[in-house]
Design a protein around this motif. Sequence first.
Motif, short mmCIF file in Angstrom:
data_model
loop_
_atom_site.label_atom_id
_atom_site.label_comp_id
_atom_site.label_asym_id
_atom_site.label_seq_id
_atom_site.Cartn_x
_atom_site.Cartn_y
_atom_site.Cartn_z
N LYS A 95 3.50 11.54 -0.25
CA LYS A 95 2.59 10.55 0.37
C LYS A 95 2.41 10.55 1.81
N PHE A 143 -2.07 9.94 -1.30
CA PHE A 143 -0.98 10.22 -2.18
C PHE A 143 -1.46 11.48 -3.08
N TYR A 191 -3.98 5.56 3.07
CA TYR A 191 -2.67 5.66 2.56
C TYR A 191 -2.95 6.80 1.50
N TYR A 202 -0.43 13.30 -6.93
CA TYR A 202 0.15 13.44 -8.11
C TYR A 202 -0.05 14.70 -8.89
N PHE A 248 4.61 11.61 -9.27
CA PHE A 248 4.33 11.57 -7.71
C PHE A 248 5.02 12.82 -6.96
N GLU A 267 4.59 4.33 -3.97
CA GLU A 267 4.05 5.50 -5.03
C GLU A 267 4.20 4.73 -6.29
N GLN A 268 3.11 5.15 -7.32
CA GLN A 268 3.31 4.64 -8.65
C GLN A 268 3.93 5.44 -9.77
N PHE A 278 4.20 6.64 -13.58
CA PHE A 278 3.26 6.48 -14.87
C PHE A 278 4.24 6.65 -16.17
N LEU A 293 0.76 -1.31 -0.04
CA LEU A 293 0.00 -0.09 -0.15
C LEU A 293 0.83 1.16 -0.06
N THR A 294 1.93 1.10 0.56
CA THR A 294 2.83 2.46 0.46
C THR A 294 3.84 2.93 -0.53
#
Lengths: 114, 113
Positions: free
Chosen positions: B49, B34, B32, B36, B46, A102-103, A105, A99-100
């Motif tokens: 977070k 985030f 959780y 962007y 990103f 980041e993605q 892209f 879950l922690t």
Amino acid sequence: EAQVTQNPRYLITVTGKKLTVTCSQNMNHEYMSWYRQDPGLGLRQIYYSMNVEVTDKGDVPEGYKVSRKEKRNFPLILESPSPNQTSLYFCASSQGAGLTYEQYFGPGTRLTVT
Amino acid sequence: AQSVAQPEDQVNVAEGNPLTVKCTYSVSGNPYLFWYVQYPNRGLQFLLKYITGDNLVKGSYGFEAEFNKSQTSFHLKKPSALVSDSALYFCAVRDIKNNRLAFGKGNQVVVIP
């Protein structure tokens, strides 16, 4: 350079003609995902993959297929595209399925179905 | 299922003024969160977070965000906006129960010179 690549960047096609959008990442990421972006709707997840040979449906999977035969590649397949699949598509990856993370892209693929 | 609300479609701010982009969320477990940013004709990048710990989170390009559990909010802030901050900003929340990432609709930020 660490990156997610997508091809093609732009595609115009006709209803019913099968197409594939490729996605590749060079970061050895386990998790990969496809999203579509439509005005006023934000990003919606189509499919995701926790690892090789493991895929699952997101929020809007109808009309799409995916496969994950290699860790780095996650192609999106439209077997019979329809005009309502006209959209901006993004592939993303992350270090783990947790879950922690980041993605990251890709640059996006703008698809128009006439 | 988790959800994110970004109540304002567009935020206009003068260069040099503070910038705030609002986000509220709904999840069944611990959130959780985030942020962007998407520049024209680019993919999402990103920014920052919140996982646990301090409620004020610092990220890239001078941005920070404040987590408020009682108000279920995660507002993005920058003390002094730049013209180059003009972009589309997305808030997202991940739910521990299904590991899905849900995005808000996005906020267009326009920084006026």
